[in-house]
Design a protein around this motif. Structure first.
Motif, PDB file in Angstrom:
ATOM      1  N   ARG A  81       3.862   8.286   8.243  1.00 20.70           N
ATOM      2  CA  ARG A  81       3.538   9.367   7.319  1.00 20.70           C
ATOM      3  C   ARG A  81       1.846   9.244   7.228  1.00 20.70           C
ATOM      4  O   ARG A  81       1.227  10.437   7.254  1.00 20.70           O
ATOM      5  CB  ARG A  81       4.191   9.342   5.914  1.00 20.70           C
ATOM      6  N   ALA A  82       1.455   8.342   7.097  1.00 21.64           N
ATOM      7  CA  ALA A  82       0.016   8.130   7.043  1.00 21.64           C
ATOM      8  C   ALA A  82      -0.731   8.727   8.251  1.00 21.64           C
ATOM      9  O   ALA A  82      -1.752   9.545   8.191  1.00 21.64           O
ATOM     10  CB  ALA A  82      -0.514   6.684   6.801  1.00 21.64           C
ATOM     11  N   ALA A  83      -0.184   8.434   9.381  1.00 16.50           N
ATOM     12  CA  ALA A  83      -0.737   8.737  10.638  1.00 16.50           C
ATOM     13  C   ALA A  83      -0.667  10.208  10.814  1.00 16.50           C
ATOM     14  O   ALA A  83      -1.506  10.986  11.177  1.00 16.50           O
ATOM     15  CB  ALA A  83       0.132   8.265  11.823  1.00 16.50           C
ATOM     16  N   ARG A  84       0.329  10.617  10.275  1.00 22.80           N
ATOM     17  CA  ARG A  84       0.486  12.219  10.431  1.00 22.80           C
ATOM     18  C   ARG A  84      -0.410  12.933   9.462  1.00 22.80           C
ATOM     19  O   ARG A  84      -1.001  14.070   9.758  1.00 22.80           O
ATOM     20  CB  ARG A  84       2.076  12.809  10.071  1.00 22.80           C
ATOM     21  N   ARG A  85      -0.793  12.310   8.283  1.00 17.59           N
ATOM     22  CA  ARG A  85      -1.535  12.805   7.276  1.00 17.59           C
ATOM     23  C   ARG A  85      -2.826  12.735   8.088  1.00 17.59           C
ATOM     24  O   ARG A  85      -3.612  13.996   7.702  1.00 17.59           O
ATOM     25  CB  ARG A  85      -1.663  12.112   6.111  1.00 17.59           C
ATOM     26  N   LEU A  86      -3.343  11.656   8.765  1.00 20.34           N
ATOM     27  CA  LEU A  86      -4.773  11.906   9.146  1.00 20.34           C
ATOM     28  C   LEU A  86      -4.874  13.028  10.187  1.00 20.34           C
ATOM     29  O   LEU A  86      -6.013  13.422  10.258  1.00 20.34           O
ATOM     30  CB  LEU A  86      -5.037  10.491   9.859  1.00 20.34           C
ATOM     31  N   GLU A  87      -3.872  13.308  10.842  1.00 21.03           N
ATOM     32  CA  GLU A  87      -4.002  14.426  11.723  1.00 21.03           C
ATOM     33  C   GLU A  87      -4.595  15.760  10.947  1.00 21.03           C
ATOM     34  O   GLU A  87      -5.028  16.665  11.589  1.00 21.03           O
ATOM     35  CB  GLU A  87      -2.882  14.448  12.504  1.00 21.03           C
ATOM     36  N   SER A  88      -3.880  15.994   9.743  1.00 23.34           N
ATOM     37  CA  SER A  88      -3.985  16.945   9.011  1.00 23.34           C
ATOM     38  C   SER A  88      -5.419  17.036   8.403  1.00 23.34           C
ATOM     39  O   SER A  88      -6.093  17.983   8.041  1.00 23.34           O
ATOM     40  CB  SER A  88      -2.912  17.187   7.938  1.00 23.34           C
ATOM     41  N   ALA A 142       0.746  -1.278   0.048  1.00 24.39           N
ATOM     42  CA  ALA A 142      -0.058  -0.196  -0.069  1.00 24.39           C
ATOM     43  C   ALA A 142       0.817   1.268  -0.024  1.00 24.39           C
ATOM     44  O   ALA A 142       1.840   1.225   0.654  1.00 24.39           O
ATOM     45  CB  ALA A 142      -0.834  -0.109   1.347  1.00 24.39           C
ATOM     46  N   SER A 143       0.611   2.273  -0.824  1.00 24.04           N
ATOM     47  CA  SER A 143       1.116   3.683  -0.713  1.00 24.04           C
ATOM     48  C   SER A 143       0.367   4.344   0.491  1.00 24.04           C
ATOM     49  O   SER A 143      -0.415   3.934   1.187  1.00 24.04           O
ATOM     50  CB  SER A 143       0.633   4.313  -2.056  1.00 24.04           C
ATOM     51  N   VAL A 144       1.218   5.444   0.877  1.00 25.16           N
ATOM     52  CA  VAL A 144       0.648   6.422   1.979  1.00 25.16           C
ATOM     53  C   VAL A 144      -0.661   6.816   1.637  1.00 25.16           C
ATOM     54  O   VAL A 144      -1.570   6.690   2.479  1.00 25.16           O
ATOM     55  CB  VAL A 144       1.600   7.550   2.174  1.00 25.16           C
TER      56      VAL A 144
END
Length: 402
Positions: free
Chosen positions: A153-160, A111-113
């Motif tokens: 990186r995905a987790a950080r994206r979720l926060e945004s 899976a990609s980010v």
């Protein structure tokens, strides 16, 4: 009309039945809460001047809930393993057959980010719909440097993408991938430790975890991970004493770690050591339930030692596919014998402590973030008793309704 970029005015939530989250013994009190610039400034009798007024109508108001132990970011599913367990296969047998964590590893590596974010958003949204304002998200399903970093990186994206606070945890010491089956030292050096350095350099890591168990990593191996984490200034926590007693809880307490999680096989001495170190016991009834375990965490020993107890979903694809923190609270009460007050504190003030956030959120106190949940309820028992009911009236994150 408030102009774009203007400071949000003060907000006062009045006519509220307040649970502060300070402790299980925190008394409910009718009163009001005032916040300015996203932070609480007063509780009880407050000045309403110049504030936007929100009448809570006598509803229960608590800190926004905190899910302090999740594996929310992953790809694929393990529904077939659920069937295998129903047919009699054990956790260890499923892992030996190539299932378990390694099964999710294969899907996550592919899976990609963007893929990981898309797969994880519905799980995050399910938590937010139950009043959650802060979520911890671990890596641990990539088991290679790049795949582990992509999870964070995905987790950080979720926060945004959502009004939520996300704390990330490096958990490469979760399982041994097939390519390192005969080279444990190589995996520790080339993936767990080297990857931690790289992820930390990219700003992806808030804490470091490991799985200390007979089918995972030894206390000596976990000690190496903790050494590197603490050299980087990162707090540590540990999956400990879940399926057997391996000495993990004593190890994390000796390092003054944030938490020891699962802890079904915890001893009285472990509980005392954790209490003395300020290490939180994170109880995960979803995994206990799904694995049909019979040895529950020693809640009486934890109480006697004065050890703080948190409650979390352990949301993951295999052993706790649960995205309901309210359900985890119900399970902790029914299966582990926690009181209603203990379960609510376990998902507010105690959960904040398990993430090192006790000076930021999890408690309704002047100076902390105005993260609130307003419930269609007049007592905490109305949150813990029902199954499948969604009692959230509204949620505020940093003072703003979301």
């Amino acid at each position: 009309m408030q102009m774009p970029g203007a400071e949000k005015p003060a907000t006062v939530w009045k006519n509220a039945l307040i649970f502060t989250g300070e402790s299980p013994q925190a008394l409910l009190q009718m009163g009001a809460i005032r916040a300015e610039a996203g932070r609480i400034v007063a509780i009880g009798q407050v000045d309403e001047d110049g504030a936007e007024l929100v009448d809570c109508g006598g509803r229960l108001v608590t800190p926004a809930l905190i899910d302090c132990h999740t594996h929310l970011v992953y790809a694929g599913n393990r529904a077939r393993e659920f069937e295998m367990r129903l047919e009699g296969a054990s956790y260890a047998e499923i892992a030996a057959a190539g299932g378990g964590i390694v099964s999710t590893m294969r899907a996550t590596r592919e899976a990609s980010v963007d893929d990981l974010v898309a797969a994880s958003l519905p799980r995050l949204d399910a938590l937010l719909a139950e009043g959650v304002g802060t979520v911890e998200i671990k890596s641990g399903y990539g088991l290679s440097v790049e795949a582990e970093m992509n999870m964070l990186r995905a987790a950080r994206r979720l926060e945004s993408l959502r009004p939520v606070r996300v704390k990330t945890t490096w958990l490469a010491a979760h399982a041994l991938p097939p390519e390192y089956r005969d080279d444990r030292a190589g995996y520790m050096d080339q993936v767990v430790l080297a990857g931690l350095e790289a992820a930390h350099a990219e700003g992806l890591v808030d804490a470091v975890d490991g799985f200390c168990e007979h089918l995972a990593f030894t206390p000596a191996e976990i000690a190496l991970v903790f050494d590197r984490a603490q050299a980087l200034g990162l707090p540590v926590k540990l999956h400990a004493e879940q399926l057997s007693h391996q000495g993990g809880a004593a190890l994390v307490a000796a390092r003054h770690g944030l938490s020891a999680d699962h802890v079904e096989y915890l001893t009285d001495a472990d509980a005392r050591a954790m209490a003395a170190a300020g290490t939180v016991a994170v109880l995960l009834p979803g995994a206990f339930y799904m694995l049909r375990e019979t040895q529950a965490p020693p809640v009486a020993a934890l109480r006697a030692a004065g050890c703080t107890m948190a409650v979390s979903t352990d949301a993951n694809p295999g052993t706790s596919p649960m995205t309901s923190l309210l359900m985890a609270m119900n399970m902790a009460a029914v299966l582990f014998g926690l009181t209603v007050a203990e379960t609510l504190h376990g998902t507010t003030g105690a959960a904040a402590k398990a993430l090192g956030l006790q000076q930021e959120t999890g408690v309704l106190r002047p100076g902390l973030s105005a993260d609130l949940a307003i419930w269609n309820a007049a007592s905490p028992a109305e949150l813990v008793n029902p199954i499948g009911f969604k009692p959230l009236h509204s949620r505020y994150f940093k003072g703003r309704k979301v």
